[in-house]
Structures are given as C-alpha cells and as structure tokens.
Write a protein that holds these residues in place. Structure first.
Motif, PDB file in Angstrom:
ATOM      1  N   ALA A 300       0.827  -1.208   0.000  1.00 14.22           N
ATOM      2  CA  ALA A 300       0.000   0.000   0.000  1.00 14.22           C
ATOM      3  C   ALA A 300       0.860   1.255   0.000  1.00 14.22           C
ATOM      4  O   ALA A 300       0.595   2.212  -0.739  1.00 14.22           O
ATOM      5  CB  ALA A 300      -0.927  -0.011   1.217  1.00 14.22           C
ATOM      6  N   LYS A 301       1.911   1.273   0.832  1.00 14.53           N
ATOM      7  CA  LYS A 301       2.749   2.467   0.913  1.00 14.53           C
ATOM      8  C   LYS A 301       3.554   2.668  -0.364  1.00 14.53           C
ATOM      9  O   LYS A 301       3.799   3.802  -0.777  1.00 14.53           O
ATOM     10  CB  LYS A 301       3.678   2.376   2.125  1.00 14.53           C
ATOM     11  CG  LYS A 301       4.355   3.696   2.455  1.00 14.53           C
ATOM     12  CD  LYS A 301       5.078   3.661   3.781  1.00 14.53           C
ATOM     13  CE  LYS A 301       5.741   5.000   4.070  1.00 14.53           C
ATOM     14  NZ  LYS A 301       6.455   5.025   5.362  1.00 14.53           N
ATOM     15  N   THR A 302       3.960   1.583  -1.015  1.00 12.66           N
ATOM     16  CA  THR A 302       4.687   1.704  -2.281  1.00 12.66           C
ATOM     17  C   THR A 302       3.806   2.332  -3.348  1.00 12.66           C
ATOM     18  O   THR A 302       4.249   3.202  -4.109  1.00 12.66           O
ATOM     19  CB  THR A 302       5.179   0.329  -2.752  1.00 12.66           C
ATOM     20  OG1 THR A 302       6.014  -0.254  -1.738  1.00 12.66           O
ATOM     21  CG2 THR A 302       5.982   0.451  -4.039  1.00 12.66           C
ATOM     22  N   ILE A 303       2.545   1.928  -3.392  1.00 11.66           N
ATOM     23  CA  ILE A 303       1.612   2.513  -4.361  1.00 11.66           C
ATOM     24  C   ILE A 303       1.368   3.981  -4.037  1.00 11.66           C
ATOM     25  O   ILE A 303       1.425   4.850  -4.917  1.00 11.66           O
ATOM     26  CB  ILE A 303       0.289   1.731  -4.371  1.00 11.66           C
ATOM     27  CG1 ILE A 303       0.504   0.302  -4.881  1.00 11.66           C
ATOM     28  CG2 ILE A 303      -0.755   2.446  -5.238  1.00 11.66           C
ATOM     29  CD1 ILE A 303      -0.689  -0.616  -4.701  1.00 11.66           C
ATOM     30  N   ALA A 304       1.101   4.277  -2.764  1.00 11.36           N
ATOM     31  CA  ALA A 304       0.803   5.656  -2.367  1.00 11.36           C
ATOM     32  C   ALA A 304       1.995   6.576  -2.606  1.00 11.36           C
ATOM     33  O   ALA A 304       1.820   7.772  -2.842  1.00 11.36           O
ATOM     34  CB  ALA A 304       0.400   5.702  -0.894  1.00 11.36           C
ATOM     35  N   GLY A 305       3.213   6.018  -2.558  1.00 13.02           N
ATOM     36  CA  GLY A 305       4.402   6.832  -2.725  1.00 13.02           C
ATOM     37  C   GLY A 305       4.943   6.894  -4.132  1.00 13.02           C
ATOM     38  O   GLY A 305       5.919   7.605  -4.386  1.00 13.02           O
ATOM     39  N   SER A 306       4.330   6.182  -5.057  1.00 13.52           N
ATOM     40  CA  SER A 306       4.814   6.170  -6.427  1.00 13.52           C
ATOM     41  C   SER A 306       4.611   7.534  -7.089  1.00 13.52           C
ATOM     42  O   SER A 306       3.496   8.037  -7.173  1.00 13.52           O
ATOM     43  CB  SER A 306       4.078   5.100  -7.240  1.00 13.52           C
ATOM     44  OG  SER A 306       4.263   5.301  -8.627  1.00 13.52           O
ATOM     45  N   SER A 307       5.692   8.120  -7.583  1.00 21.19           N
ATOM     46  CA  SER A 307       5.576   9.413  -8.273  1.00 21.19           C
ATOM     47  C   SER A 307       4.710   9.294  -9.518  1.00 21.19           C
ATOM     48  O   SER A 307       3.980  10.234  -9.873  1.00 21.19           O
ATOM     49  CB  SER A 307       6.966   9.933  -8.648  1.00 21.19           C
ATOM     50  OG  SER A 307       7.732  10.222  -7.504  1.00 21.19           O
ATOM     51  N   LEU A 308       4.761   8.143 -10.191  1.00 24.47           N
ATOM     52  CA  LEU A 308       3.940   7.956 -11.388  1.00 24.47           C
ATOM     53  C   LEU A 308       2.463   7.850 -11.037  1.00 24.47           C
ATOM     54  O   LEU A 308       1.608   8.424 -11.713  1.00 24.47           O
ATOM     55  CB  LEU A 308       4.406   6.712 -12.144  1.00 24.47           C
ATOM     56  CG  LEU A 308       5.782   6.818 -12.817  1.00 24.47           C
ATOM     57  CD1 LEU A 308       6.143   5.496 -13.478  1.00 24.47           C
ATOM     58  CD2 LEU A 308       5.798   7.945 -13.834  1.00 24.47           C
ATOM     59  N   VAL A 309       2.145   7.123  -9.969  1.00 29.97           N
ATOM     60  CA  VAL A 309       0.747   7.033  -9.529  1.00 29.97           C
ATOM     61  C   VAL A 309       0.255   8.414  -9.101  1.00 29.97           C
ATOM     62  O   VAL A 309      -0.834   8.852  -9.480  1.00 29.97           O
ATOM     63  CB  VAL A 309       0.601   6.019  -8.380  1.00 29.97           C
ATOM     64  CG1 VAL A 309      -0.813   6.083  -7.788  1.00 29.97           C
ATOM     65  CG2 VAL A 309       0.907   4.610  -8.861  1.00 29.97           C
ATOM     66  N   LYS A 310       1.064   9.119  -8.312  1.00 30.26           N
ATOM     67  CA  LYS A 310       0.674  10.427  -7.806  1.00 30.26           C
ATOM     68  C   LYS A 310       0.464  11.424  -8.946  1.00 30.26           C
ATOM     69  O   LYS A 310      -0.462  12.228  -8.931  1.00 30.26           O
ATOM     70  CB  LYS A 310       1.751  10.937  -6.843  1.00 30.26           C
ATOM     71  CG  LYS A 310       1.822  10.162  -5.532  1.00 30.26           C
ATOM     72  CD  LYS A 310       3.176  10.236  -4.859  1.00 30.26           C
ATOM     73  CE  LYS A 310       3.555  11.630  -4.452  1.00 30.26           C
ATOM     74  NZ  LYS A 310       2.725  12.121  -3.343  1.00 30.26           N
ATOM     75  N   SER A 311       1.329  11.357  -9.959  1.00 26.45           N
ATOM     76  CA  SER A 311       1.192  12.253 -11.111  1.00 26.45           C
ATOM     77  C   SER A 311      -0.060  11.935 -11.917  1.00 26.45           C
ATOM     78  O   SER A 311      -0.748  12.837 -12.400  1.00 26.45           O
ATOM     79  CB  SER A 311       2.431  12.146 -12.007  1.00 26.45           C
ATOM     80  OG  SER A 311       3.587  12.542 -11.317  1.00 26.45           O
ATOM     81  N   ALA A 312      -0.360  10.653 -12.080  1.00 31.26           N
ATOM     82  CA  ALA A 312      -1.559  10.254 -12.805  1.00 31.26           C
ATOM     83  C   ALA A 312      -2.816  10.736 -12.101  1.00 31.26           C
ATOM     84  O   ALA A 312      -3.768  11.202 -12.749  1.00 31.26           O
ATOM     85  CB  ALA A 312      -1.590   8.735 -12.972  1.00 31.26           C
TER      86      ALA A 312
END
Length: 413
Positions: A300-312
C-alpha cells in the motif's frame, strides 16, 4: 462501530493538560512559532523518532531523556529553525531551551521534552526563544490546543487536531492530539511532529508498545514526497488524571485504549497527507489478500508513494498500469494472476486481466476528489487485492502537482 466519540478540545481535552502557542519571533513571517504542552502532574511519556542518521538535537535529547526516565511534564516545540545538523552548539541550545522553560514552570529540566521544526542547518534563535518563554508559560490554558497547533506548523495550510473519548471502568477517558507536516513526508518510525495527550493511567512499557504499533498503522503508513525528516517526532503523554484503574498489561481495556490511540494517530496522519505540499486530494490505498499485515502495508505504501501514480492522479488519468507496477516492485511476493485493482467503484483489473471500464467516468471520479470539490470528500480510493491471505493494510498519500516543485524550489529563498 467505533467505541468512542469525537469531542472538542484537541490536546487539552484530556484532564490535567494545558497548552499555549505564541509568536516569539523565530519565524521571519511573524506567525506563531513557539508552543508548550503542560501536564499538571508528571505523566508517563513514550516517543517514536526519526531513524535518519542526520538527526536534530531535540531528537537526540528526547531519546536520551526517555531512555533514562519514563516520566515528563512538559513539551516545548519551536518552529522556524530545525536545529538539525547544527553540531555541538545545537545540542547546547537544546539543553538551554529545556532549562529555560523548566525554570519558568518551576519543574526539573528532566521533566521537559523538546521538538523543533524548520530549516535544516539553522540553530534556534535563542534570544527570541528565551524572551518568549515567560509569555508562553503565562498563556497556558485548558483551551490552548488551537494556539499550540497553530504555533508548530511551517508550510502547512491547515492545523491538524483531534480529540476522542471512550469509557473505561465506567469513567470517561480521553485522548487528544495535534500534528504538523506538509512536505518532507515519508516517515520511518514516526511522523514530522505529533503530540498526543491521554488521561488514562498506563504502565510505561505498555504505553510505548501501544504508541509504536499505532505509529506503524498511521504515521508510518503515509507519504507525500518520499523524504524522511531529520526531526520526525511522535510524543505521547498519559497522566492518569481520569482516575481509572492503571492498565499494566494487554487485555480488553488496553485493547480499547490502543484502538482509540490508533484512531487519533490515523486521523492526524491522514490530515498530514491531505495537506501535502501542492496536493489537491488525499489518496487512500487499501490492500487485502497479503500473507500478513506488514506485507499489505508495504504494498500500500509503495503505491501511495509512487511518483507515477501520484502524477496520474493529479492529471485525473485512471492509469491502473502504474498502480500494478508499483504493487509489483514493493518487494512482496504474490502471484500476478491474483491481482485485482479498483479505483473507487471502478473495477479495472481482475485475476491479473484488464477489464473494460468507462475511462471518462473514472476520470470524473478523480476530478471530483480535487480539494474542495465536496468538502471533506476529497479522497481517491485505490483498492488492491493480491491473493487470499489474511493480511490487510492501508496507506495514505496525495497527488503530485506542479505546486510541489514551486514550493520546494523556493523553500529557503
């Protein structure tokens, strides 16, 4: 249903606590910058701090204090200068800060804990701090939580505060908390700054265990930008003024208290993630089906911290491939054919296979979560299942906007 209710009062809601916040001239902005939390009696103290090798003097001071003594009566927090990477003089400044406030309160300096926040490499403006202490002590009040919460923030847009109440032994027990944090948020053992007060009576060892577990399920499960601070500190006091029987080992009453402590910490942690620098929405990632809670939280934390996920998310692009990629690199083994991904109510991937979905509607869901769209309904929910295990974990983050770069590019200028 939660076995507690939300009440007003923040850190001064529990019995026997007062707080204050003033402008001492530490911040160039002239905003409030010095806070004090005080228990009328000595309280059991627990703390969780940054694991960074570059630590602020206040972190070393508190660690040494809590190793030698499990009681304290006051927490002094300055904002404006982090007093981190300031060498031996920064250490002496910390000692002098504790002695100054102790003298003003007429208590031992060993009963004072410290916290600092601000620019790394800058010593505390001691002349202003020492001059402000008498005013700060005079301002202590049973309604001073809001003032203290305002005096500990830096780039935060809003203050963070909560208080909850439950019943133990037919008597009310309360926990309150305040926190600060907006950038440099990727805690490793604690959060930026968070202070918790409680009026239950708890043994020192048990209170520390409770706080550590609560931190793992809250502050250690948020991320804004992947940077861990030099000053991360979570300090919790329990002063026994509820007059309830002492809790010395795990059991129903201890579990009830820990659940409420965790709820307070999670509320503050979510508020920090929601207020991430430049953010427009909160992201909550829920992971199920892992082998254990720790594995689920890691994904969960890896997903929440992904710059690509956050940018999307900021671009309102329902690009589930970035979520799948982040889950896959979290370092937690799972079978790809068991992977399921949902964005809100939109099922995007099931049994490792992509599904057709209304991309325009999913994008509208992300747009609706933009900050202020529906009051507090600004959360993007990402649900991921990785198998049939019993492990469940959550993490919180925020989107990554243009403003994050602007804020941090101009931080010291």
């Amino acid at each position: 249903m939660a076995d507690w209710q939300e009440i007003t009062g923040g850190i001064t809601a529990p019995r026997g606590y007062r707080a204050a916040g003033i402008t001492a001239g530490l911040k160039p902005s002239g905003l409030p910058d010095l806070a004090l939390i005080f228990s009328d009696v000595e309280a059991i103290a627990a703390g969780v701090f940054t694991t960074s090798q570059v630590k602020a003097a206040c972190v070393d001071y508190c660690r040494q204090h809590l190793q030698a003594k499990h009681h304290t009566q006051a927490i002094l927090c300055n904002a404006g200068q982090a007093n981190a990477a300031t060498g031996s003089q920064g250490w002496f400044d910390a000692l002098e800060s504790a002695m100054t406030v102790a003298q003003a309160l007429n208590i031992s300096s060993e009963s004072v804990l410290l916290a600092s926040t601000g620019v790394i490499g800058q010593r505390i403006r001691m002349e202003q701090l020492k001059a402000g202490i008498p005013k700060l002590v005079a301002a202590l009040s049973e309604t001073g939580s809001d003032a203290a919460a305002a005096a500990i923030i830096t780039t935060d847009l809003v203050t963070k505060s909560i208080a909850l109440e439950t019943t133990i032994g037919d008597r009310p027990v309360r926990i309150g908390g305040i926190a600060k944090g907006s950038g440099m948020i990727h805690p490793n053992m604690a959060t930026m700054l968070a202070f918790v007060t409680c009026d239950a009576a708890v043994s020192p060892a048990l209170w520390q265990q409770m706080l550590s577990r609560a931190a793992d399920r809250s502050f250690n499960s948020i991320t804004v930008d992947g940077d861990t601070s030099t000053n991360d500190s979570l300090i919790a006091l329990a002063n026994g003024q509820s007059r309830t029987p002492a809790i010395i080992e795990m059991g129903p009453e201890a579990e009830k208290l820990e659940a409420m402590l965790t709820a307070v910490c999670q509320h503050l942690a979510r508020a920090i993630a929601r207020d991430g620098e430049g953010a427009t929405c909160l992201i909550e990632v829920q992971v199920t089906g892992a082998n254990d809670e720790l594995s689920a939280r890691q994904i969960a934390k890896t997903i929440a911290g992904s710059s690509l996920v956050k940018s999307a998310i900021f671009g309102r692009d329902p690009n589930w491939g970035r979520i799948a990629a982040a889950a896959g690199r979290a370092g937690v083994p799972f079978e790809q054919e068991n992977l399921q991904i949902k964005l809100g109510d939109f099922l995007l991937l099931e049994n490792g296979q992509p599904l057709p979905f209304d991309r325009a509607a999913a994008s509208e869901y992300l747009k609706a979560a933009a900050k202020g769209a529906y009051l507090k309904e600004d959360t993007v929910l990402i649900s991921v299942s990785v198998g049939n295990g019993h492990g469940i974990g959550k993490a919180w983050g925020c989107d990554l906007s243009y403003d994050y770069v602007k804020i941090n590019a101009e931080y010291t200028t």
